[in-house]
Design a protein around this motif. Structure first.
Motif, mmCIF file in Angstrom:
data_model
loop_
_atom_site.group_PDB
_atom_site.id
_atom_site.type_symbol
_atom_site.label_atom_id
_atom_site.label_comp_id
_atom_site.label_asym_id
_atom_site.label_seq_id
_atom_site.Cartn_x
_atom_site.Cartn_y
_atom_site.Cartn_z
ATOM 1 N N VAL A 259 -2.162 5.982 -2.211
ATOM 2 C CA VAL A 259 -1.843 5.768 -0.788
ATOM 3 C C VAL A 259 -3.124 5.512 -0.002
ATOM 4 O O VAL A 259 -3.192 4.591 0.837
ATOM 5 C CB VAL A 259 -1.090 6.984 -0.224
ATOM 6 C CG1 VAL A 259 -0.949 6.870 1.292
ATOM 7 C CG2 VAL A 259 0.278 7.102 -0.870
ATOM 8 N N VAL B 39 -3.934 1.932 2.003
ATOM 9 C CA VAL B 39 -4.133 1.912 3.452
ATOM 10 C C VAL B 39 -5.539 1.431 3.792
ATOM 11 O O VAL B 39 -5.727 0.605 4.706
ATOM 12 C CB VAL B 39 -3.879 3.312 4.047
ATOM 13 C CG1 VAL B 39 -4.234 3.339 5.530
ATOM 14 C CG2 VAL B 39 -2.425 3.708 3.848
ATOM 15 N N VAL C 48 -5.794 -2.411 3.055
ATOM 16 C CA VAL C 48 -5.110 -3.229 4.053
ATOM 17 C C VAL C 48 -5.924 -3.305 5.343
ATOM 18 O O VAL C 48 -6.083 -4.372 5.941
ATOM 19 C CB VAL C 48 -3.696 -2.664 4.332
ATOM 20 C CG1 VAL C 48 -3.085 -3.337 5.554
ATOM 21 C CG2 VAL C 48 -2.810 -2.855 3.121
ATOM 22 N N GLY C 49 -6.480 -2.175 5.773
ATOM 23 C CA GLY C 49 -7.286 -2.172 6.991
ATOM 24 C C GLY C 49 -8.532 -3.017 6.856
ATOM 25 O O GLY C 49 -8.874 -3.789 7.762
ATOM 26 N N ALA D 201 -7.073 -0.078 12.403
ATOM 27 C CA ALA D 201 -6.460 0.133 11.095
ATOM 28 C C ALA D 201 -7.473 0.681 10.088
ATOM 29 O O ALA D 201 -7.155 1.561 9.285
ATOM 30 C CB ALA D 201 -5.864 -1.182 10.581
ATOM 31 N N GLY E 226 -7.388 4.218 8.193
ATOM 32 C CA GLY E 226 -7.509 4.328 6.747
ATOM 33 C C GLY E 226 -8.600 5.301 6.335
ATOM 34 O O GLY E 226 -8.439 6.065 5.374
ATOM 35 N N LEU F 83 -7.310 8.837 7.099
ATOM 36 C CA LEU F 83 -6.257 9.213 6.146
ATOM 37 C C LEU F 83 -6.853 9.518 4.780
ATOM 38 O O LEU F 83 -6.444 10.484 4.115
ATOM 39 C CB LEU F 83 -5.230 8.078 6.041
ATOM 40 C CG LEU F 83 -4.062 8.340 5.092
ATOM 41 C CD1 LEU F 83 -3.236 9.519 5.578
ATOM 42 C CD2 LEU F 83 -3.185 7.102 4.947
ATOM 43 N N SER F 84 -7.811 8.715 4.343
ATOM 44 C CA SER F 84 -8.462 8.975 3.055
ATOM 45 C C SER F 84 -9.183 10.316 3.066
ATOM 46 O O SER F 84 -9.154 11.055 2.066
ATOM 47 C CB SER F 84 -9.467 7.854 2.743
ATOM 48 O OG SER F 84 -8.804 6.615 2.634
ATOM 49 N N SER G 41 -13.691 1.908 3.403
ATOM 50 C CA SER G 41 -13.267 1.893 4.799
ATOM 51 C C SER G 41 -14.398 2.309 5.731
ATOM 52 O O SER G 41 -14.532 1.772 6.835
ATOM 53 C CB SER G 41 -12.056 2.812 4.997
ATOM 54 O OG SER G 41 -12.346 4.124 4.551
#
Length: 252
Positions: A9, A13, A16-17, A151, A155, A158-159, A189
Motif C-alpha cells: 500500500v 501510494v 502514484v504521488g 499527493a 504518500g 502514509l509510508s 516520496s
C-alpha cells in the motif's frame, strides 16, 4: 508477514504521488506548442511582468501605486484608497477596474480593493495573453502541480505511519528488515517532495521557465519595475504602510 500488504500500500501510494507530480511539472515546463514565435518574445510590459512575478494581486498593486504616483489616487498609510481625480474615468481597463472597486463614495480600504481588481476581466486578459505566448503557467497546470505535491506529501506521511505500525507489529528480530523495506517508499516520496518544493516555483506560481528568463533580464532601477518584480516591499515606508494598513474604523 502482515507487514507486506502494508508495504505494498505504501509503495503504490508513494509511486502514484511521485508519478503525478513529475508528470505535472514536466507538462508545466513545456513551451506552448501553439506559440508560433517560439522563444522570440518581445519585451514585457510592466503589468505582464507584475503578473509573471506575483500574479493578479501584484498587477493590482502596480496599478494602485501607478495611479497614486500619477495623483489620480491617494493611498493613505491607514490602508485606505481615495480617488483624487473624481472626474476621471481611468486611463485603461485596469484603472477603471480600480475605480469600480472603490465605488461611488470615492474611498475604500485597500484590502477590499485588491481581490476585486485581481478577479477583473482585464487581469484575466493579461493571463490569457501570457499563457498564449508560453510565458505563464495555465491555472490548470498550477493546480495539477500543487495537487501532485499534496499527493506526494500524503504518500510520505502514509509510508511513515504504515512503516511505524508494521515495525511495532512484528517481532524485534524482523524489525530491521521491515524498516529497510519501508525505506524505499519513504526515500522515493521524500526525495520527490523535496525536489518538488525546491522546484515548484514557478510551476505552482505564475511564470513558465520562458517567463522567468524574461523576468531575470529586467532591471529594477525603475521604481515601478522593482514593484512589479519584487512586490510592495521595495516601496517607500508610507506606501508600505498603506498596503499593510488594516484599520477600517476611520477614513484618512
Amino acid at each position: 508477514m502482515i507487514w507486506v500488504p502494508l508495504l505494498l500500500v505504501a509503495c503504490v501510494v508513494a509511486g502514484v504521488g511521485c508519478a503525478r507530480v513529475c508528470r505535472a511539472t514536466l507538462a508545466a515546463a513545456l513551451p506552448d506548442a501553439g506559440d508560433p514565435r517560439g522563444g522570440a518574445d518581445p519585451e514585457l510590459t510592466l503589468h505582464e511582468a507584475a503578473y509573471l512575478a506575483g500574479g493578479p494581486l501584484r498587477v493590482t498593486d502596480l496599478t494602485l501605486v501607478s495611479m497614486h504616483r500619477g495623483r489620480r489616487l491617494l493611498l493613505a498609510h491607514t490602508g485606505w484608497a481615495t480617488v483624487v481625480d473624481a472626474g476621471g474615468a481611468g486611463r485603461d481597463e485596469l484603472e477603471r477596474a480600480v475605480l469600480g472597486a472603490i465605488g461611488p463614495e470615492g474611498q475604500c480600504p485597500i484590502p477590499s480593493v485588491r481581490p476585486v481588481v485581481a478577479a477583473d476581466a482585464s487581469v484575466r486578459c493579461i493571463e490569457e495573453r501570457l499563457v498564449g505566448r508560453g510565458l505563464a503557467v495555465p491555472a490548470a497546470g498550477r493546480r495539477e502541480v500543487a495537487e501532485g505535491l499534496r499527493a506526494v506529501k500524503a504518500g510520505f506521511l502514509l509510508s511513515l505511519v504504515l512503516g511505524t505500525a508494521a515495525a511495532l507489529l512484528v517481532p524485534a528480530a524482523e524489525r530491521a528488515l521491515v524498516i529497510a523495506a519501508f525505506t524505499l517508499p519513504l526515500l522515493a516520496s521524500g526525495l520527490c517532495l523535496l525536489i518538488g518544493l525546491v522546484e515548484r516555483y514557478p510551476y505552482t506560481r505564475w511564470a513558465s521557465p520562458a517567463g522567468q528568463r524574461l523576468l531575470s533580464g529586467l532591471s529594477a532601477a525603475d521604481p515601478l519595475t522593482a514593484l512589479a518584480t519584487r512586490g510592495p516591499a521595495v516601496l517607500e515606508p508610507e506606501l508600505r504602510a498603506a498596503f499593510r494598513g488594516q484599520d477600517t474604523r476611520h477614513r484618512p
